[in-house]
Design a protein around this motif. Structure first.
Motif, PDB file in Angstrom:
ATOM      1  N   ALA A  75       0.833  -1.202   0.000  1.00  0.00           N
ATOM      2  CA  ALA A  75       0.000   0.000   0.000  1.00  0.00           C
ATOM      3  C   ALA A  75       0.870   1.256   0.000  1.00  0.00           C
ATOM      4  O   ALA A  75       0.597   2.227  -0.717  1.00  0.00           O
ATOM      5  CB  ALA A  75      -0.932   0.001   1.206  1.00  0.00           C
ATOM      6  N   VAL A  76       1.938   1.233   0.791  1.00  0.00           N
ATOM      7  CA  VAL A  76       2.857   2.383   0.850  1.00  0.00           C
ATOM      8  C   VAL A  76       3.593   2.536  -0.480  1.00  0.00           C
ATOM      9  O   VAL A  76       3.751   3.654  -0.999  1.00  0.00           O
ATOM     10  CB  VAL A  76       3.848   2.213   2.011  1.00  0.00           C
ATOM     11  CG1 VAL A  76       4.893   3.332   1.981  1.00  0.00           C
ATOM     12  CG2 VAL A  76       3.111   2.230   3.346  1.00  0.00           C
ATOM     13  N   ILE A  77       4.039   1.414  -1.055  1.00  0.00           N
ATOM     14  CA  ILE A  77       4.754   1.464  -2.337  1.00  0.00           C
ATOM     15  C   ILE A  77       3.851   2.036  -3.430  1.00  0.00           C
ATOM     16  O   ILE A  77       4.247   2.927  -4.193  1.00  0.00           O
ATOM     17  CB  ILE A  77       5.251   0.057  -2.733  1.00  0.00           C
ATOM     18  CG1 ILE A  77       6.361  -0.394  -1.782  1.00  0.00           C
ATOM     19  CG2 ILE A  77       5.756   0.050  -4.177  1.00  0.00           C
ATOM     20  CD1 ILE A  77       6.808  -1.829  -2.003  1.00  0.00           C
ATOM     21  N   LYS A  78       2.611   1.526  -3.513  1.00  0.00           N
ATOM     22  CA  LYS A  78       1.681   1.995  -4.536  1.00  0.00           C
ATOM     23  C   LYS A  78       1.371   3.485  -4.357  1.00  0.00           C
ATOM     24  O   LYS A  78       1.333   4.254  -5.327  1.00  0.00           O
ATOM     25  CB  LYS A  78       0.392   1.186  -4.466  1.00  0.00           C
ATOM     26  CG  LYS A  78      -0.667   1.582  -5.500  1.00  0.00           C
ATOM     27  CD  LYS A  78      -0.231   1.287  -6.922  1.00  0.00           C
ATOM     28  CE  LYS A  78      -1.350   1.553  -7.911  1.00  0.00           C
ATOM     29  NZ  LYS A  78      -0.929   1.310  -9.310  1.00  0.00           N
ATOM     30  N   LEU A  79       1.185   3.908  -3.120  1.00  0.00           N
ATOM     31  CA  LEU A  79       0.897   5.316  -2.842  1.00  0.00           C
ATOM     32  C   LEU A  79       2.067   6.202  -3.241  1.00  0.00           C
ATOM     33  O   LEU A  79       1.892   7.247  -3.888  1.00  0.00           O
ATOM     34  CB  LEU A  79       0.578   5.499  -1.357  1.00  0.00           C
ATOM     35  CG  LEU A  79       0.327   6.931  -0.881  1.00  0.00           C
ATOM     36  CD1 LEU A  79      -0.878   7.518  -1.591  1.00  0.00           C
ATOM     37  CD2 LEU A  79       0.146   6.971   0.629  1.00  0.00           C
ATOM     38  N   ALA A  80       3.285   5.769  -2.887  1.00  0.00           N
ATOM     39  CA  ALA A  80       4.477   6.581  -3.182  1.00  0.00           C
ATOM     40  C   ALA A  80       4.708   6.705  -4.682  1.00  0.00           C
ATOM     41  O   ALA A  80       4.970   7.799  -5.200  1.00  0.00           O
ATOM     42  CB  ALA A  80       5.693   5.966  -2.503  1.00  0.00           C
ATOM     43  N   VAL A  81       4.610   5.592  -5.404  1.00  0.00           N
ATOM     44  CA  VAL A  81       4.836   5.616  -6.847  1.00  0.00           C
ATOM     45  C   VAL A  81       3.773   6.465  -7.546  1.00  0.00           C
ATOM     46  O   VAL A  81       4.075   7.257  -8.450  1.00  0.00           O
ATOM     47  CB  VAL A  81       4.835   4.174  -7.411  1.00  0.00           C
ATOM     48  CG1 VAL A  81       4.848   4.194  -8.937  1.00  0.00           C
ATOM     49  CG2 VAL A  81       6.035   3.392  -6.889  1.00  0.00           C
ATOM     50  N   SER A  82       2.510   6.324  -7.118  1.00  0.00           N
ATOM     51  CA  SER A  82       1.420   7.076  -7.752  1.00  0.00           C
ATOM     52  C   SER A  82       1.527   8.571  -7.437  1.00  0.00           C
ATOM     53  O   SER A  82       1.272   9.417  -8.306  1.00  0.00           O
ATOM     54  CB  SER A  82       0.077   6.536  -7.283  1.00  0.00           C
ATOM     55  OG  SER A  82      -0.084   5.175  -7.641  1.00  0.00           O
ATOM     56  N   ALA A  83       1.887   8.912  -6.205  1.00  0.00           N
ATOM     57  CA  ALA A  83       2.049  10.322  -5.842  1.00  0.00           C
ATOM     58  C   ALA A  83       3.170  10.962  -6.655  1.00  0.00           C
ATOM     59  O   ALA A  83       3.040  12.101  -7.139  1.00  0.00           O
ATOM     60  CB  ALA A  83       2.326  10.447  -4.352  1.00  0.00           C
ATOM     61  N   ASP A  84       4.254  10.231  -6.821  1.00  0.00           N
ATOM     62  CA  ASP A  84       5.373  10.744  -7.621  1.00  0.00           C
ATOM     63  C   ASP A  84       4.935  10.984  -9.065  1.00  0.00           C
ATOM     64  O   ASP A  84       5.231  12.024  -9.658  1.00  0.00           O
ATOM     65  CB  ASP A  84       6.529   9.744  -7.565  1.00  0.00           C
ATOM     66  CG  ASP A  84       7.706  10.186  -8.420  1.00  0.00           C
ATOM     67  OD1 ASP A  84       8.388  11.157  -8.052  1.00  0.00           O
ATOM     68  OD2 ASP A  84       7.923   9.547  -9.478  1.00  0.00           O
TER      69      ASP A  84
END
Length: 346
Positions: A199-208
């Motif tokens: 969940a953290v990985i997906k959020l970070a990549v999408s926010a970037d």
């Protein structure tokens, strides 16, 4: 919705065409009821107890409803879908076992939210009645798909090893390694951990990606759209792909709660130890693909149901439809005297 689709497919596979539901009145509980009812009835199924399916979460949390009270809402039910949080699950399963109601051969429970927390009391001790009462429960949960040998997994293990220790589980936690790792082995990653990490990985990549495309950091709508439309991101549990509604497309595991004398090779993880020679295990007995909406349940004969019974229970019979209204009675024949006058011409 994928969980409810999988549960409906499981019910169909077992020949259950009529089911009772018990759910709380929270957003999630009502959502499960609505989604499952729509899917189940579209394939010819019937919800037997529509009028008594819901209970007040506030009343339960406030101590005004007990597990026994909730069982009262399931009179004449054989197959029950439970959509409740762990505290209510524990109360229902414990009452079912202690009172011998809706428990044993002839009964089956489906769980919309399999949770090990339901087997433990607030003080962390095992609730043996809840464990015995939940024997034979069937549920569906997302497969972690964790590969301990992938590059991402190895990097995560190295980082986790630097900051975790068994002492982190106590008050003796060292400042350099404050996080809890019961066995001090970084490679033994609990299945649920991958979900949080991904969940953290997906959020970070999408926010970037959203910011690089010109969106403001606080634009939640743009972030959500990017999460759905972005290229596939691979996490600890595999590819992170979502459908249009934001549900992940993945493989779900079909679980069967079993009381065993020793751990099997198909168990998800050890749930609780009751006695020196007994344990409850979430055994993996099948799978459901959310991408193709297909259930794989190779051998129904290996399933265990309530009380350890191996015979598939019969589904609850829906109440018969009301009889058609009776036609209005025919008007009675007159019993008066009929006088006929005949005129003769001469």
């Amino acid at each position: 919705k994928h969980i409810q689709s999988a549960v409906a497919a499981l019910a169909e596979r077992l020949g259950w065409q009529a089911i009772c539901v018990l759910h709380d009145d929270g957003l999630w509980g009502r959502g499960v009821m609505q989604s499952f009812t729509s899917i189940f009835e579209s394939s010819g199924g019937k919800i037997v107890n529509n009028g008594t399916a819901e209970f007040s979460k506030a009343a339960f949390d406030g101590g005004n409803l007990t597990g026994s009270d909730l069982l009262d809402q399931l009179e004449d039910c054989q197959i029950i879908l439970l959509a409740a949080y762990p505290d209510a699950q524990r109360a229902v399963f414990a009452a079912s076992y202690d009172e011998g109601r809706l428990w044993g051969p002839g009964y089956a429970w489906l769980n919309a939210h399999p949770a090990e927390e339901a087997l433990y009391n607030a003080d962390g001790s095992v609730n043996s009645s809840a464990v015995h009462g939940s024997e034979g429960v069937l549920g569906v949960i997302e497969s972690s798909g964790v590969s301990s040998a992938s590059d991402l997994s190895l990097k995560y293990q190295a980082l986790w090893d630097e900051v975790s220790s068994s002492q982190g589980c106590t008050n003796m936690s060292p400042h350099s390694r404050p996080f809890c790792d019961h066995d001090d082995v970084a490679s033994t990653i609990p299945d649920y951990t991958a979900m949080y990490v991904d969940a953290v990985i997906k959020l970070a990549v999408s926010a970037d990606a959203a910011i690089r495309n010109g969106s403001r950091p606080g634009d939640a709508d743009a972030l959500y759209a990017t999460m759905l439309a972005a290229d596939t991101v691979t996490g600890l549990s595999g590819p992170l792909v979502f459908d249009d509604s934001g549900d992940r497309l993945s493989t779900l595991e079909v679980l069967n709660y079993r009381l065993l004398t020793e751990a099997s090779q198909s168990g998800r993880r050890l749930s609780s130890v009751l006695l020196p020679r007994s344990l409850l295990e979430f055994s993996i007995v099948g799978s459901y693909s959310t991408a193709t909406s297909t259930l794989q349940l190779p051998d129904v004969g290996v399933l265990v149901f309530s009380g350890g019974s191996t015979e598939v229970p019969q589904h609850s019979s829906p109440p018969p439809p009301p009889p058609p209204p009776s036609p209005p009675p025919e008007p009675p024949l007159s019993t008066g005297v009929l006088v006929v006058i005949v005129l003769l011409s001469t």
